[in-house]
Design an enzyme around this catalytic site. Structure first.
Site, PDB file in Angstrom:
ATOM      1  N   GLY A   1       6.034  -2.500   3.638  1.00  0.00           N
ATOM      2  CA  GLY A   1       5.730  -3.084   4.945  1.00  0.00           C
ATOM      3  C   GLY A   1       6.379  -4.450   5.116  1.00  0.00           C
ATOM      4  O   GLY A   1       7.321  -4.804   4.397  1.00  0.00           O
ATOM      5  N   ASP A   2       5.837  -5.210   6.062  1.00  0.00           N
ATOM      6  CA  ASP A   2       6.379  -6.534   6.399  1.00  0.00           C
ATOM      7  C   ASP A   2       6.517  -7.462   5.197  1.00  0.00           C
ATOM      8  O   ASP A   2       7.517  -8.158   5.054  1.00  0.00           O
ATOM      9  CB  ASP A   2       5.427  -7.231   7.391  1.00  0.00           C
ATOM     10  CG  ASP A   2       5.838  -6.957   8.822  1.00  0.00           C
ATOM     11  OD1 ASP A   2       6.943  -6.448   9.036  1.00  0.00           O
ATOM     12  OD2 ASP A   2       5.037  -7.261   9.722  1.00  0.00           O
ATOM     13  N   GLY A   3       5.463  -7.498   4.358  1.00  0.00           N
ATOM     14  CA  GLY A   3       5.478  -8.367   3.180  1.00  0.00           C
ATOM     15  C   GLY A   3       6.628  -7.994   2.270  1.00  0.00           C
ATOM     16  O   GLY A   3       7.408  -8.849   1.817  1.00  0.00           O
TER      17      GLY A   3
ATOM     18  N   ASP B   1      -0.050   2.062   8.446  1.00  0.00           N
ATOM     19  CA  ASP B   1      -0.589   1.280   9.571  1.00  0.00           C
ATOM     20  C   ASP B   1       0.247   1.322  10.849  1.00  0.00           C
ATOM     21  O   ASP B   1      -0.248   0.964  11.912  1.00  0.00           O
ATOM     22  CB  ASP B   1      -0.747  -0.192   9.162  1.00  0.00           C
ATOM     23  CG  ASP B   1      -1.847  -0.394   8.141  1.00  0.00           C
ATOM     24  OD1 ASP B   1      -2.577   0.570   7.860  1.00  0.00           O
ATOM     25  OD2 ASP B   1      -1.971  -1.514   7.628  1.00  0.00           O
TER      26      ASP B   1
ATOM     27  N   ARG C   1       1.167  -5.009  -5.679  1.00  0.00           N
ATOM     28  CA  ARG C   1       1.380  -6.248  -4.938  1.00  0.00           C
ATOM     29  C   ARG C   1       1.724  -7.294  -5.990  1.00  0.00           C
ATOM     30  O   ARG C   1       1.063  -7.379  -7.024  1.00  0.00           O
ATOM     31  CB  ARG C   1       0.125  -6.600  -4.145  1.00  0.00           C
ATOM     32  CG  ARG C   1      -0.158  -5.516  -3.091  1.00  0.00           C
ATOM     33  CD  ARG C   1      -1.168  -5.939  -2.050  1.00  0.00           C
ATOM     34  NE  ARG C   1      -1.155  -4.996  -0.946  1.00  0.00           N
ATOM     35  CZ  ARG C   1      -2.012  -3.975  -0.801  1.00  0.00           C
ATOM     36  NH1 ARG C   1      -2.953  -3.764  -1.698  1.00  0.00           N
ATOM     37  NH2 ARG C   1      -1.919  -3.169   0.229  1.00  0.00           N
TER      38      ARG C   1
ATOM     39  N   ARG D   1      -6.238  -3.125   9.447  1.00  0.00           N
ATOM     40  CA  ARG D   1      -6.977  -4.379   9.586  1.00  0.00           C
ATOM     41  C   ARG D   1      -6.473  -5.199  10.783  1.00  0.00           C
ATOM     42  O   ARG D   1      -7.241  -5.765  11.523  1.00  0.00           O
ATOM     43  CB  ARG D   1      -6.812  -5.200   8.306  1.00  0.00           C
ATOM     44  CG  ARG D   1      -8.113  -5.722   7.782  1.00  0.00           C
ATOM     45  CD  ARG D   1      -7.951  -6.297   6.407  1.00  0.00           C
ATOM     46  NE  ARG D   1      -7.530  -5.285   5.433  1.00  0.00           N
ATOM     47  CZ  ARG D   1      -7.541  -5.456   4.118  1.00  0.00           C
ATOM     48  NH1 ARG D   1      -7.916  -6.594   3.620  1.00  0.00           N
ATOM     49  NH2 ARG D   1      -7.158  -4.506   3.314  1.00  0.00           N
TER      50      ARG D   1
ATOM     51  N   HIS E   1      -9.842   5.240   1.707  1.00  0.00           N
ATOM     52  CA  HIS E   1      -8.511   5.518   1.134  1.00  0.00           C
ATOM     53  C   HIS E   1      -8.060   6.971   1.243  1.00  0.00           C
ATOM     54  O   HIS E   1      -6.895   7.268   0.956  1.00  0.00           O
ATOM     55  CB  HIS E   1      -8.469   5.061  -0.327  1.00  0.00           C
ATOM     56  CG  HIS E   1      -8.418   3.570  -0.449  1.00  0.00           C
ATOM     57  ND1 HIS E   1      -9.552   2.802  -0.527  1.00  0.00           N
ATOM     58  CD2 HIS E   1      -7.377   2.716  -0.461  1.00  0.00           C
ATOM     59  CE1 HIS E   1      -9.210   1.519  -0.594  1.00  0.00           C
ATOM     60  NE2 HIS E   1      -7.901   1.445  -0.559  1.00  0.00           N
TER      61      HIS E   1
ATOM     62  N   GLY F   1       0.838  -1.214   0.000  1.00  0.00           N
ATOM     63  CA  GLY F   1       0.000   0.000   0.000  1.00  0.00           C
ATOM     64  C   GLY F   1       0.869   1.258   0.000  1.00  0.00           C
ATOM     65  O   GLY F   1       1.886   1.299   0.676  1.00  0.00           O
TER      66      GLY F   1
ATOM     67  N   ARG G   1     -25.571  13.894  18.227  1.00  0.00           N
ATOM     68  CA  ARG G   1     -25.498  12.546  17.653  1.00  0.00           C
ATOM     69  C   ARG G   1     -24.247  11.802  18.114  1.00  0.00           C
ATOM     70  O   ARG G   1     -23.333  12.395  18.686  1.00  0.00           O
ATOM     71  CB  ARG G   1     -25.419  12.648  16.118  1.00  0.00           C
ATOM     72  CG  ARG G   1     -26.751  12.854  15.453  1.00  0.00           C
ATOM     73  CD  ARG G   1     -26.534  12.994  13.964  1.00  0.00           C
ATOM     74  NE  ARG G   1     -27.800  13.139  13.260  1.00  0.00           N
ATOM     75  CZ  ARG G   1     -27.919  13.660  12.037  1.00  0.00           C
ATOM     76  NH1 ARG G   1     -26.838  14.101  11.404  1.00  0.00           N
ATOM     77  NH2 ARG G   1     -29.084  13.733  11.458  1.00  0.00           N
TER      78      ARG G   1
ATOM     79  N   THR H   1       4.375   2.496   5.486  1.00  0.00           N
ATOM     80  CA  THR H   1       2.971   2.052   5.547  1.00  0.00           C
ATOM     81  C   THR H   1       2.242   2.925   6.557  1.00  0.00           C
ATOM     82  O   THR H   1       2.799   3.257   7.601  1.00  0.00           O
ATOM     83  CB  THR H   1       2.837   0.564   5.971  1.00  0.00           C
ATOM     84  OG1 THR H   1       1.498   0.334   6.433  1.00  0.00           O
ATOM     85  CG2 THR H   1       3.794   0.168   7.076  1.00  0.00           C
TER      86      THR H   1
ATOM     87  N   ASP I   1       2.528  -0.735  11.632  1.00  0.00           N
ATOM     88  CA  ASP I   1       2.463  -2.126  12.120  1.00  0.00           C
ATOM     89  C   ASP I   1       3.788  -2.865  11.991  1.00  0.00           C
ATOM     90  O   ASP I   1       3.814  -4.092  11.950  1.00  0.00           O
ATOM     91  CB  ASP I   1       1.364  -2.881  11.356  1.00  0.00           C
ATOM     92  CG  ASP I   1       1.615  -2.923   9.857  1.00  0.00           C
ATOM     93  OD1 ASP I   1       2.511  -2.185   9.383  1.00  0.00           O
ATOM     94  OD2 ASP I   1       0.937  -3.674   9.159  1.00  0.00           O
TER      95      ASP I   1
HETATM   96  P1  ADP Z   1       3.294  -4.741   2.761  1.00  0.00           P
HETATM   97  O1  ADP Z   1       4.697  -4.706   2.255  1.00  0.00           O
HETATM   98  O2  ADP Z   1       2.693  -3.377   2.901  1.00  0.00           O
HETATM   99  O3  ADP Z   1       3.152  -5.627   3.983  1.00  0.00           O
HETATM  100  P2  ADP Z   1       2.144  -6.821   1.140  1.00  0.00           P
HETATM  101  O4  ADP Z   1       1.984  -7.804   2.247  1.00  0.00           O
HETATM  102  O5  ADP Z   1       1.057  -6.685   0.127  1.00  0.00           O
HETATM  103  O6  ADP Z   1       2.378  -5.331   1.637  1.00  0.00           O
HETATM  104  O7  ADP Z   1       3.506  -7.186   0.415  1.00  0.00           O
HETATM  105  C1  ADP Z   1       3.978  -6.430  -0.665  1.00  0.00           C
HETATM  106  C2  ADP Z   1       4.657  -7.348  -1.628  1.00  0.00           C
HETATM  107  O8  ADP Z   1       5.788  -7.956  -0.991  1.00  0.00           O
HETATM  108  C3  ADP Z   1       3.829  -8.546  -2.096  1.00  0.00           C
HETATM  109  O9  ADP Z   1       2.968  -8.221  -3.150  1.00  0.00           O
HETATM  110  C4  ADP Z   1       4.898  -9.485  -2.566  1.00  0.00           C
HETATM  111  O10 ADP Z   1       5.427  -9.086  -3.816  1.00  0.00           O
HETATM  112  C5  ADP Z   1       5.981  -9.260  -1.514  1.00  0.00           C
HETATM  113  N1  ADP Z   1       5.826 -10.264  -0.445  1.00  0.00           N
HETATM  114  C6  ADP Z   1       4.840 -10.343   0.448  1.00  0.00           C
HETATM  115  N2  ADP Z   1       4.990 -11.422   1.249  1.00  0.00           N
HETATM  116  C7  ADP Z   1       6.101 -12.034   0.834  1.00  0.00           C
HETATM  117  C8  ADP Z   1       6.788 -13.231   1.241  1.00  0.00           C
HETATM  118  N3  ADP Z   1       6.341 -13.997   2.236  1.00  0.00           N
HETATM  119  N4  ADP Z   1       7.923 -13.564   0.585  1.00  0.00           N
HETATM  120  C9  ADP Z   1       8.389 -12.792  -0.422  1.00  0.00           C
HETATM  121  N5  ADP Z   1       7.772 -11.674  -0.859  1.00  0.00           N
HETATM  122  C10 ADP Z   1       6.649 -11.305  -0.255  1.00  0.00           C
HETATM  123  O1  F6P Z   2      -1.540  -1.455   4.674  1.00  0.00           O
HETATM  124  C1  F6P Z   2      -2.133  -0.234   4.397  1.00  0.00           C
HETATM  125  C2  F6P Z   2      -3.602  -0.380   4.169  1.00  0.00           C
HETATM  126  O2  F6P Z   2      -4.102   0.893   3.859  1.00  0.00           O
HETATM  127  C3  F6P Z   2      -4.394  -1.016   5.315  1.00  0.00           C
HETATM  128  O3  F6P Z   2      -4.654  -0.113   6.360  1.00  0.00           O
HETATM  129  C4  F6P Z   2      -5.629  -1.478   4.603  1.00  0.00           C
HETATM  130  O4  F6P Z   2      -6.224  -2.540   5.291  1.00  0.00           O
HETATM  131  C5  F6P Z   2      -5.096  -1.914   3.280  1.00  0.00           C
HETATM  132  O5  F6P Z   2      -3.880  -1.221   3.071  1.00  0.00           O
HETATM  133  C6  F6P Z   2      -6.025  -1.627   2.141  1.00  0.00           C
HETATM  134  O6  F6P Z   2      -5.435  -2.047   0.980  1.00  0.00           O
HETATM  135  P1  F6P Z   2      -6.002  -1.812  -0.502  1.00  0.00           P
HETATM  136  O7  F6P Z   2      -4.998  -0.968  -1.187  1.00  0.00           O
HETATM  137  O8  F6P Z   2      -6.005  -3.191  -1.081  1.00  0.00           O
HETATM  138  O9  F6P Z   2      -7.345  -1.206  -0.385  1.00  0.00           O
END
Ligand code: ADP
Ligand code: F6P
Length: 329
Positions: free
Chosen positions: A106-108, A131, A76, A175, A259, A15, A166, A129, A133
């Protein structure tokens, strides 16, 4: 023999978040300052696999510091979750002559950076991000701006809910992490904050509202983190509004901010932090160091092993939750 000039890549992933451009700008300018070439990679790991890149110069990042979104676009990329995808990423880096990569997300996104680092491409992750998080960082790029956006919106809602006696139930993003809800809740004086980290019931909210009504208060703000209501089997914010109105007699309205929270002009705090993090990431890649994240801990910019960072557990700020509950009455 003349040494080959180093070249790094930079991408934004997952995101988008306000302040991502400030990181990209810092990475580009810091690299050029150190005589390192920079490739901008479009749409995260998808662009890496497709070799959708362009060489960046000082002017590529002009007038971007104050802009929300990401000039590199984001995506993604499901393929990158599998070894085959990461291997294609490694091959793409080799083909394009990328000696290191800065991944803002982020983490992913950090998991992808770890996997690519383990294949020999040094990667540095920077937390981007809204969040907040990322357990390893006290603070993520985008959170402060999102929080201020939410605060601005809820202040506006307060004007109208106050005028009509209200209750406004506001759904904010996050999330799995309730930080936006928690901080916005305390900043906006919400009578209740519903988030994934703390169990709650409709009865407890109704009871607090009734106590508050007896003291003369007639309008209310309730902040709800997205996803939390269905997880609790309560239906969405509109259903919560219906139940609160029915049980308290206070006319209730639900608002989903959505958003809008992800856009907007990054705050000064984001810009400064982003600039520092970008510079540090380039310093690491200059030395050929990868598999690290650059994070903020105790008001200092530090770097950590990605795996160590990913294994950390985020601590919920129970004290802040208690304070909000005590003083928003
Ligand atoms: P965020 O980085 O914000 O946590 P996502 O979880 O959507 O967002 O991850 C972003 C991208 O990072 C994913 O679309 C994918 O390309 C990559 N990614 C996510 N999880 C993994 C994983 N377990 N191993 C390798 N790449 C990953
Ligand atoms: O991780 C950032 C975030 O905005 C979350 O707060 C939310 O749940 C998610 O992304 C929404 O993602 P999308 O871009 O798929 O609507």
């Amino acid at each position: 023999m003349e040494l080959k000039q180093k070249m790094i890549g930079v991408l934004t992933s997952g995101g988008d978040a306000p302040g991502m451009n400030a990181v990209v700008r810092s990475v580009v300018r810091s690299a050029l300052y150190k005589n390192i070439r920079v490739l901008g990679i479009r749409r995260g790991y998808t662009g890496l696999l497709n070799q959708d890149v362009f060489e960046m110069n000082l002017r590529s990042v002009s007038d971007t510091l104050q802009r929300g979104g990401t000039i590199l676009y984001t995506a993604r990329c499901p393929e990158f979750k599998y070894d085959e995808g990461v291997e294609r990423g490694r091959e793409a880096c080799e083909k394009m002559g990328i000696d290191g990569l800065v991944v803002i997300g982020g983490d992913g996104s950090f998991r992808g950076a770890r996997d690519l680092s383990l294949k020999g491409v040094p990667c540095i992750g920077i937390p981007g991000t809204i969040d907040n998080d990322i357990a390893s960082s006290d603070y993520t790029i985008g959170f402060d701006t999102a929080l201020n956006t939410v605060m601005d919106m809820v202040d506006k809602l307060r004007d109208t809910s106050q005028s009509h006696d209200r209750c406004s139930i506001v759904e904010v993003m996050g999330r799995h992490c309730g930080d936006i809800a928690l901080y916005a809740g305390i900043a906006c004086g919400a009578v209740a904050i519903l988030l994934p980290e703390v169990p709650f019931t409709i009865e407890s909210i109704v009871e607090k509202m009734q106590r508050t009504l007896r003291t003369g208060k007639k309008h209310f703000i309730i902040v709800v983190a997205e996803g939390v209501t269905s997880a609790n089997g309560m239906g969405d914010v509109h259903e919560i509004a219906r139940q609160i109105q029915e049980r308290t007699g206070v006319e209730s309205r639900a608002t989903v901010l959505g958003h809008v929270q992800r856009g907007g002009i990054p705050t000064a705090r984001e810009r400064v932090l982003a600039s520092e993090m970008g510079f540090r990431a380039v310093e690491l890649l200059e030395q050929g160091i990868g598999n690290r994240v650059v994070v903020s801990r105790n008001n200092k910019i530090v770097d950590l092993d990605i795996l160590e960072a990913l294994n950390m557990k985020k601590e919920f700020n129970h004290r802040l939750f208690e304070i909000a509950d005590a003083i928003s009455i």
